[in-house]
Structures are given as C-alpha cells and as structure tokens.
Design a protein around this motif. Structure first.
Motif, short mmCIF file in Angstrom:
data_model
loop_
_atom_site.label_atom_id
_atom_site.label_comp_id
_atom_site.label_asym_id
_atom_site.label_seq_id
_atom_site.Cartn_x
_atom_site.Cartn_y
_atom_site.Cartn_z
N ASN A 777 34.78 31.24 50.74
CA ASN A 777 34.40 31.87 52.02
C ASN A 777 33.44 33.02 51.74
OD1 ASN A 777 34.38 33.57 54.41
ND2 ASN A 777 36.06 32.30 55.15
N HIS A 778 32.19 32.84 52.13
CA HIS A 778 31.16 33.83 51.84
C HIS A 778 31.39 35.15 52.56
CE1 HIS A 778 29.83 31.75 55.48
NE2 HIS A 778 29.19 32.86 55.79
N GLU A 779 32.08 35.10 53.71
CA GLU A 779 32.31 36.34 54.44
C GLU A 779 33.17 37.30 53.63
OE1 GLU A 779 30.87 37.18 57.07
OE2 GLU A 779 30.28 35.39 58.18
N VAL A 780 34.15 36.77 52.93
CA VAL A 780 34.99 37.60 52.06
C VAL A 780 34.20 38.03 50.83
CG1 VAL A 780 37.07 37.67 50.64
CG2 VAL A 780 37.11 36.51 52.86
N MET A 781 33.50 37.08 50.23
CA MET A 781 32.88 37.34 48.93
C MET A 781 31.70 38.29 49.02
SD MET A 781 34.97 35.93 47.05
CE MET A 781 34.11 36.39 45.55
N MET A 782 30.90 38.21 50.06
CA MET A 782 29.80 39.17 50.17
C MET A 782 30.34 40.58 50.40
SD MET A 782 28.25 37.92 53.86
CE MET A 782 26.96 39.15 53.98
N ARG A 783 31.48 40.68 51.10
CA ARG A 783 32.10 41.99 51.29
C ARG A 783 32.77 42.49 50.02
NH1 ARG A 783 31.79 39.50 56.07
NH2 ARG A 783 31.55 40.78 57.96
N GLY A 784 33.09 41.55 49.12
CA GLY A 784 33.70 41.93 47.86
C GLY A 784 32.69 42.23 46.76
N THR A 785 31.41 42.05 47.01
CA THR A 785 30.40 42.30 46.00
C THR A 785 30.29 43.80 45.73
OG1 THR A 785 29.20 40.34 46.75
CG2 THR A 785 28.01 41.88 45.34
N PHE A 786 30.35 44.17 44.47
CA PHE A 786 30.39 45.57 44.01
C PHE A 786 31.63 46.31 44.54
CE2 PHE A 786 25.77 44.57 44.12
CZ PHE A 786 25.53 44.63 42.76
N ALA A 787 32.72 45.59 44.76
CA ALA A 787 33.94 46.20 45.33
C ALA A 787 35.00 46.49 44.28
CB ALA A 787 34.51 45.28 46.40
N ASN A 788 34.68 46.35 43.01
CA ASN A 788 35.66 46.64 41.97
C ASN A 788 36.08 48.11 42.06
OD1 ASN A 788 36.54 47.55 39.18
ND2 ASN A 788 36.27 45.38 38.79
N VAL A 789 37.38 48.35 41.95
CA VAL A 789 37.89 49.72 42.14
C VAL A 789 37.49 50.64 40.99
CG1 VAL A 789 39.84 48.98 43.53
CG2 VAL A 789 40.11 49.14 41.04
N ARG A 790 36.98 50.10 39.88
CA ARG A 790 36.59 50.93 38.74
C ARG A 790 35.08 51.05 38.57
NH1 ARG A 790 40.66 53.02 39.17
NH2 ARG A 790 42.62 52.56 38.09
N ILE A 791 34.29 50.41 39.41
CA ILE A 791 32.84 50.50 39.25
C ILE A 791 32.37 51.89 39.68
CG2 ILE A 791 32.22 49.63 41.56
CD1 ILE A 791 29.96 48.04 40.18
N ARG A 792 31.41 52.43 38.94
CA ARG A 792 30.90 53.77 39.21
C ARG A 792 29.41 53.68 39.52
NH1 ARG A 792 33.70 53.91 34.56
NH2 ARG A 792 35.80 54.81 34.66
N ASN A 793 29.05 54.03 40.73
CA ASN A 793 27.66 54.12 41.13
C ASN A 793 27.19 55.53 40.79
OD1 ASN A 793 25.14 54.12 42.31
ND2 ASN A 793 25.84 53.34 44.31
N LEU A 794 26.32 55.66 39.80
CA LEU A 794 25.91 56.97 39.31
C LEU A 794 24.95 57.67 40.27
CD1 LEU A 794 25.54 56.14 35.51
CD2 LEU A 794 27.54 56.91 36.78
N MET A 795 24.64 57.02 41.39
CA MET A 795 23.89 57.68 42.44
C MET A 795 24.72 58.79 43.08
SD MET A 795 22.38 56.04 45.96
CE MET A 795 21.66 54.65 45.12
N LEU A 796 26.04 58.60 43.10
CA LEU A 796 26.92 59.60 43.68
C LEU A 796 27.01 60.79 42.74
CD1 LEU A 796 27.68 57.01 45.30
CD2 LEU A 796 29.99 57.92 45.44
N PRO A 797 26.97 62.02 43.26
CA PRO A 797 27.01 63.19 42.39
C PRO A 797 28.35 63.32 41.69
CG PRO A 797 27.20 63.84 44.70
CD PRO A 797 26.88 62.38 44.70
#
Length: 966
Positions: A777-797
């Motif tokens: 189901n793409h509706e779930v999976m596109m919402r889950g993209t980059f949704a890992n609880v440990r991923i760090r976006n270094l854009m955030l201060p």
C-alpha cells in the motif's frame, strides 16, 4: 536471429544414461584464450551472455568484451545478464506482485492482452518476513505467533493466492517452512537447468532481498536487487550491470578450536570493508576455502552486502556435492551437475595463481578469534574479550564517533521496573553471589586464542546481573541484554553453530545456569530441519529450559520483527534514556532495526547469544569473568560450557539426513498447513483491487501511455529536459544512511504520518502491524519514507548538548519565508502542492543495507528529484535510477559540509543534456544574501540502459512499453 556462437555447442555425458548439450566455455577459449583464467564467477556470467547472444539484447560485442576481461581495466561497458530464475520474500514480493497486477490493469485499460504481463522465468516467493516474536519462552509460542501472523496478514496472503492462479510461473512457499535463503539452499536451487531442446546451463538468479548472495555458497551466481529490477528480470529483461572488478580472497590455514563460522564472517566483513569492495565480485580460493563446509561458505556468502560486495562467490567442488547429497537432491541430478561443471572445466576450488583477479586479499583462518560486531554496524568487529570495554568507551563518546553521547557517571546506574509483565511459567533466577575478590581470568581450556584481558571493576560488573529486588520487580541498566535471539538466515542454516548453541545450553543447564525471564529469548530457525536435528540430538530441551523455545520459522528478530518489550521495561528505558542491548545471530544491527528502544545491538554466533543471555549484560567480560553462578553458588566460566569441535562433529550426523529434507519439502505442495489452506484468494487474470489498507493499486501507471512524451530537439547550449530548477533541500544526512533509515520495516508509531493515516482509515493501533507488512500500500509507505525513529536530519539545529533530534523531521520553508519544523512527508506534500522539487544531500554509503525498493519508490513519491551523496551503495543507486530519481555524487573531498550547506538554499541541477553515463553535472547553489555558486558533480547513471530507464520515467514504464509495443 541464430546465435552467432552456435559453433561452441557441445554434448556431455553424465555416465547415467543421460546427456545434454551446452555452450562450451572451453570451446570459446580456443578463440579467446583469456577465458581460461577468468574468475569462475565471471565465467558463469559469460555462459549466460554466450547462450543468449541474439544480436539484439545480447550482441557478439558483449560476448567478446567479457571474454577479453582484463583484471584492472577501466570499467565502462555493461553486461546483459539473463538469469535462470528469480526469488522473492514476502515483504518485497508483495509490492512486486502489486506492480505486476497494476501492469495488467494498465494493459487492460489500453485494450491490450493482459497475458503479455507474465514472468518468463520461474519465480518463487518464500513467506518468511511476516511472523513476529509476540510470544516467547513457552512451548506453544510458535502456534500463537503463527495464528497472529495469519490474522494480521490475511489480506496479503489472499493477494498471493490470486498471484499463484493468475501467473503460470509464480509459486509460493507458504509461511512456516523457513527463511527464503535457507529454503533456496536446501530446496529450490538445483545447480543446473536444462531447456526443452536439451541445452543445459548454470543456475543463476536475482532476488529481492540483499542476502540472496547466500546462494553463492554452492557456486550459484546471484545477488540482491530491488523489486523493480527483479520485475524486469522476471519479465525477460537482462540484468544490466557494469563489468566488475573481481577481488580474490585467498583463505589459508584452518580455524582454531573454539572459533565459529560466525567469527569468520565477521572478520571477513571487517577486512573487506577496509578494502572497499563495493560493487565488486569477491571470489574465494585457496586451501582454506577448500576446507570449509558448504554451510560455512554460505554464512560468508550471506553477508556480502555487509562487506559491500555484489557477491561472495565459492566455486563448486566435492564439498558442494556432499551438501547436495546430504540435503536430499537425487543421485542422478547430482551426477549430472558434476558432469556439467567438469565439462565446462569449472569443477573445484582454484589454487593460488590459477586465476587472474583484479586484486588479491589474503586471510589466515588461524588468525580468526571469537568476536561480536556492533553496536551499530556489522563491520565493527570486537574481539570477545574487548566487548565490555568497547561498550564502556562508546557509552560516553559522541554520536559522530559511533558512540551514545551519555555521561559516564550514569553507566552503572540501575532503574527499578516494578512487576514486569513476564510469563508466569518462566522461573526467576535467584540472586547471584557477589564474590569478595575478583575471580581469576578464564583459562579457556578449549579456546586456542589469546586475548588481551580486560579487567573492569568486578563488583560493579557483577551488579549489572543482579536485577531482582524485593517485591518481584527488577532493575535494569545500561548494557543489560534485553533481547537474545538465535535468528537469521546467516547462522541458523549452519548446523555447526546451531549444534554448538544446543551443546552450550546443555552444559549450562547441567551446571545450574539460567536466563532471567525478562530477557526476550527466541529461537527462529531458517528451516524446519533445524528443529528436527536439534530434537534428535537431544539438545532442544536444554535450549527451551533457557528460554530459547521455538518462536517461528522466519526472519523475526533479525529484521526487527522482535515483538515489543513489556510496557514497564519500555517506560524505564525511555524515561532514563538507557542504552540497553540485544545480542542476536543476525547480519545487521543498524540503529532501531532490532527494536526502537534498544540502542546497542551486537551480532554474535548462536552459542555466544546463549552465553550473553545467561550473563545478562554486555558489561561482563566473558573472557575474564564467569558467565554466572550455578545452583551451588560456584562460578561457571565460558570455557566450562563451550563445546569442542569433536562434540559438535559427533552430532553432525543428525543434521545431514537426505530423507528428512525430501520429506519436509514435499509438504510445500502436499501439506502446506491448515492456516494456509484456509486462505481463499480471488480468481481471474486481473486483480479487482478491493478496498484495503494492505494492498492498493500503486500510482506508477496512472498516466501511462505507450508513447514517450515528445521532446523537442536540442539546440546548441540547450541544457535539455532533465534540468531541476529552484529545488528545496528537504534533508541533510550524514554517513551510512541505510535503507532502514529511508524506509523502515519495523513498527509504526501512532503519531507518525503513516500511523495517523491508518487511524483515519479505521485501523486501531494494535492492528498497525509493520511497515514491511504494508509495502503493498503506497499510501502507508510514502508516509513511512524517512520515518525511522533514529534517523537524524542534520538540517535541524543541535540541542544544548550537541545532539540532534531524531525521527523523520525537517524544516519546511514556505514561500512567505516562514520556517516550520514538521515530518519530512508533510513538508514534501506542501512542496509538491507548490509545484516545487526537492533534493536530498548525504554522506558516504548512502542506501547501505537491504535491497529495499520502497526506499527509492518512497523517495520518488515524495517528489524528491535528486539525491546528492559522497557515495552510494550499489542496489539503492540502481533503484533510484529505476524510479526516475537522479543519483549524483560529490567529487574528490567535496561534501555538503565543505560547501557550507544549511538547508535554506535553492538548488539547480543541470545534468549532461544527453545523460551520458557518469558524465559531469552542474549544481547551482543560491543562498539568501550570497552570490550563487556552481560546483561539478558526477552523474551516477552508470550504463546506457539506465539512461533509457530514466528517460522513460523508470524501469517499470520502460518494460511495460516493451511488452505492450507489439
């Protein structure tokens, strides 16, 4: 068009009244002498190219280029490799089946014959990814877990049954038989195939799981690909890949007493990561290779993705024949296989100097030591005697140094968990005796390995394993082992280490050792055969007494299907920010993969998993401290319970029983199980797409047309139609972003975009299941993209302590100048609504890990047009191209950090107008208050066929247009 190399056809006889024709590589070598010294793995690929030379997809130039392969030439040509079959697991197989169903729906809308969408090679899907460790530590755990599995996944299994009747060449191995790669080794792989016209050829495959390479252990060429590339292969397209370097790994000597195949593969992984073998074939040779049994070879081949290679290949020899005999293949087919390999001049493991390799790496098996890997990456090997010290060191080191960024002052702090909800039939372990004086170092009577003694404070270390407090509660602390799992295709297919685990359990039980009931223990073998030989050897009851009861036959803990911990334990971990541990016999230990609250994850052999479960903590040095105390209060050391190789060998007869293998796999068709038989799928050549939160028609063919959109001819200086203008930066990532980070397979949080969508569609939180189970189901999976609880976006201060906020978050920058923190999915939808493209920047090894096509599909559906990284892992780069997303690579020492990017920039990307493979692209950076800058990037569209895929919008539209063109 006739094959231009028909003159190489020869006949061989097997001495059993059976003969076959074959495209002879020795005959080809008469015209191209270099063929004789080609790596064995390349010769198998060459045979496929030779056999399929039709002047269209495969030309004489392709044959000549590969036959004249030079070990150290520049790699610019691609190989069209047509595989014999395709293998799937259910997490990746269901979305692939959904794509095939969507292709048929698109064909039906266009008035075309839907029967043109049909796999042209055999396709086998093995259901192994859906069962979870909900119940453990009791006899009926497997029954309870399987009932929950079928309850959760009924819609997916109904869809599979539709596929079985809709496609002639699509088969399913139902749940409960084992893990795909072990089933492949024991049952599906035949070694060679024979066409209806009598022509024989090597077995070969691609699989939609990165550990497909396990089959390299029996001399079969194969590797993992994304689902989109797997679909192309099953629909008759060659698998195109850049001509590889081949690294020869010469093994010498033999393993020392006390060392296992797991210790060896962790050593190989560490070694080859240092030699940078990404995108290369690795081929094993030498006397040490010849000494390894097939299960040990398969263990090493399995972890090729972890050491970065496309394959870890072992040639066919007498050991291979022994394995085929022991696993129930017929005598006739084994003799036929042996005769074919000898006719091709390819039977036996090459000695040093017989083959020309790009480079040669050497490893003396006698230098291998007992080891674990972790706590965050499989290539980070730690000698057994240094595990406790390494954990102590990493505990307070910064995240950037692979540490946990905790204060050393809280390392030994314990936290009360009142009345944890553990099964009543599991017995508590009595308080351990704390000695007044430190014990003597382990004499290690069976380890011929000297290790540097690591001598922590003994009383503190022992305190770590005294969790019981008055009133029935427990205390937990940093370093506590909370999950101990004998799991994964890597090790549970290997009788040597499974029997060792059983023997260690037997000795431990006999000495009065126990595992504390709050530790989540599980046994999830890769095959039913494992349970049978452990039972016959009299070892299963001892594993059960330590809590390692059979939880199911599937991937389970290794892929994050570990089930949850108790609410009380989860709460204590979260509130106190504890760094607790899992120890598993798996192949991956990336952050949040095993369990979202377990931060330290260690890969180990099955006997060491049992030992650490007994010890209860990774802060105990098992080389200088006792594993525990027996009922008599006496110390028990690891050397007291570690089995000898002679003890293991005496029980090996129970593991290789040909009759048992044949009887087991006959049940795939005759007795698949009541739960599977009760599943009823819809009938028909096309799927009717009923309303479902598991299966939905993917949007990839919504606007599909048979013709490519018209593109005006290019004028001089015209940048072409592939320019990306005014794109926003949606994420800045560091190194080693895995496909688990990009598209997690585990649990779905109720506050995440996917969780909110499920709840809005009437799904209660207990019924969320996992991201992996909802890949249809793409509706779930596109919402889950980059949704890992440990991923760090270094854009955030960073915070006050320098740490970065975790989770799939970004800073959305609106047209009005406002900046707002939100989920990456939510920001992507806002940018797409504005008609604005986005880009991702990353560091080294972007996309490492699983062959997860949803990591690329989700990226595309979020409107991300390009990913710019320091380097890419092979499969994910290919998948990005296959979904029409541009992969671009920084050159030299350049990175987004050296460019000073912060995320507030506007980005233009101008690739070569002709999209020439690996050509230069220009990136224009426009930052508020600064002059625009231009930098050069490398376009990572690597081959001419990938150019075609990208121009068609991806590999799926490309293939569908070809199939429907006539």
């Amino acid at each position: 068009m006739p094959n231009a190399f028909a003159s190489t056809l020869r006949t061989f006889k097997a001495g059993i009244g059976r003969s076959g024709q074959y495209y002879s590589l020795p005959a080809l070598a008469e015209h191209y002498p270099t063929v004789k010294r080609l790596p064995v793995s390349l010769r198998i690929v060459l045979e496929s190219v030779l056999r399929h030379c039709d002047g269209r997809k495969v030309t004489t130039e392709h044959v000549e280029q590969l036959a004249n392969w030079k070990p150290n030439a520049e790699r610019t040509t691609e190989i069209p490799f047509t595989v014999a079959r395709v293998i799937l697991q259910d997490f990746t197989g269901v979305p692939l089946l959904a794509d095939l169903a969507a292709m048929r729906s698109a064909a039906q809308r266009l008035g075309k014959d839907v029967g043109r969408i049909e796999p042209l090679v055999p396709v086998d899907l093995v259901v192994d990814h859906s069962i979870m460790v909900d119940h453990y530590g009791k006899k009926d755990a497997i029954d309870l877990n399987m009932k929950l599995e079928f309850q959760r996944n009924r819609e997916r299994y109904q869809f599979m049954k539709w596929g079985m009747q809709a496609f002639d060449t699509f088969g399913v191995v139902p749940p409960g038989f084992g893990i795909v790669h072990q089933v492949n080794l024991e049952y599906l792989a035949r070694g060679i195939h024979q066409r209806a016209d009598g022509v024989c050829y090597f077995d070969s495959l691609v699989g939609t799981d990165s550990h497909t390479t396990m089959i390299n252990g029996i001399g079969v060429v194969g590797w993992g690909v994304g689902g989109i590339e797997g679909e192309a292969a099953m629909l008759g397209q060659p698998v195109y890949f850049l001509t590889p370097d081949v690294v020869g790994l010469e093994l010498t000597g033999k393993l020392r007493e006390g060392c296992t195949a797991t210790d060896l593969v962790l050593t190989v992984t560490e070694l080859l990561r240092k030699h940078k073998v990404v995108g290369k074939f690795v081929e094993f040779f030498g006397e040490g290779t010849r000494s390894l049994a097939v299960p040990d070879r398969a263990t090493i081949a399995n972890m090729a993705p972890e050491y970065g290679a496309t394959m870890g290949f072992f040639p066919v020899d007498e050991r291979t024949i022994d394995y085929f005999e022991g696993t129930g293949r017929s005598k006739d087919e084994i003799r036929f296989l042996e005769a074919y390999f000898k006719a091709q001049g390819m039977f036996g493991v090459p000695a040093a100097g017989e083959i020309d390799y790009s480079t040669v790496v050497r490893l003396d098996l006698g230098e291998v030591t007992p080891s674990l890997s972790g706590p965050k990456r499989p290539q980070d090997r730690i000698e057994l005697g240094k595990v406790a010290g390494t954990f102590r060191s990493l505990f307070s080191r910064p995240i950037s140094e692979n540490g946990f960024n905790q204060s050393a002052d809280v390392l030994l702090t314990r936290h009360l968990v009142e009345r944890p909800n553990v099964d009543e039939d599991q017995e508590h372990v009595p308080d351990e005796h704390i000695p007044e004086n430190p014990p003597a170092p382990l004499a290690a009577p069976r380890f011929e390995v000297e290790m540097e003694a690591n001598k922590p404070t003994m009383r503190a270390a022992h305190a770590m394993s005294v969790p019981l407090v008055e009133g029935g509660g427990i205390t937990i602390g940093n370093g506590d082992v909370l999950i101990a799992a004998i799991t994964s295709c890597t090790n549970t297919s290997n009788p040597g280490v499974l029997l060792a685990a059983g023997l260690l359990a037997k000795k431990a039980v006999e000495k009065g050792l126990k595992v504390q009931p709050h530790i989540k223990t599980s046994l999830s073998p890769g095959s039913r055969i494992v349970t049978e030989y452990l039972q016959d050897a009299g070892l299963l009851p001892y594993l059960e007494q330590l809590g390692f009861t059979l939880a199911g036959y599937g991937c389970m803990t290794c892929i994050g299907n570990s089930g949850d911990l108790t609410p009380e334990i989860n709460q204590a971990i979260s509130e106190s920010d504890l760094v607790c541990a899992s120890v598993l016999s798996g192949n991956r230990n990336f952050e949040a993969r095993i369990h979202p609250n377990i931060k330290a994850n260690f890969l180990a052999s099955p006997p060491l998993v049992v030992a650490y479960a007994i010890a209860g903590t990774v802060l105990k040095d098992l080389m200088t401290e006792p594993v525990g105390q027996g009922e008599d209060g006496k110390d028990v050391w690891l050397g007291d319970i570690w089995p000898s190789s002679d003890e293991i060998h005496k029980l090996m007869k129970y593991a290789m029983n040909a009759r048992r293998y044949r009887a087991n796999y006959a049940k795939v068709k005759t007795e698949p199980g009541v739960l599977w038989e009760d599943i009823q799928g819809v009938a028909g050549d096309t799927y009717n797409w009923p309303k479902s939160t598991y299966i939905a028609e993917p949007p990839f063919f919504d606007d599909f047309t048979l013709e490519l959109p018209e593109v005006a001819p290019l004028k001089v200086g015209d940048p072409g139609p592939n320019v990306i203008r005014d794109a926003r930066v949606i994420a800045l990532f560091g190194d080693s972003i895995t496909t688990d980070h990009i598209s997690p397979a585990g649990s779905i949080k109720d506050t995440s975009p996917a969780g909110r969508w499920l709840q809005a569609h009437g799904v209660l939180k207990p019924d969320f299941n996992s991201y992996g189970s909802r890949r249809g189901n793409h509706e779930v999976m596109m919402r889950g993209t980059f949704a890992n609880v440990r991923i760090r976006n270094l854009m955030l201060p960073p915070g006050a302590d320098g740490s970065r906020e975790e989770g799939g978050l970004t800073l959305y920058r609106g047209a009005d100048g406002r900046v707002e923190k939100m989920f990456i999915y939510d920001a992507a939808m806002k940018y797409m609504a504005e008609g604005r493209s986005t880009v991702v920047f990353a560091g080294e090894e972007y996309g490492t890990g699983s062959s997860r096509d949803w990591a690329a599909k989700g990226t595309q559906l979020l409107g991300i047009k390009a990913v710019v990284a320091r380097s890419f892992e092979r499969i994910h780069r290919s998948n990005l191209v296959g979904m029409g997303v541009l992969p671009l690579q920084f050159e030299g020492d350049m990175s987004w950090q050296t460019l000073g990017l912060t995320g507030d920039e506007m980005i233009d990307i101008i690739p070569d107008p002709q999209l020439r493979p690996q050509s230069q692209a220009v990136m224009v950076i426009r930052q508020p208050g600064a002059e625009s800058r231009e930098v050069k990037l490398r376009l990572r569209i690597d081959t001419p066929i990938e150019v075609d895929y990208y121009r068609h919008g991806g590999i799926l539209p490309y293939v569908l247009r070809q199939l429907l063109a006539a």
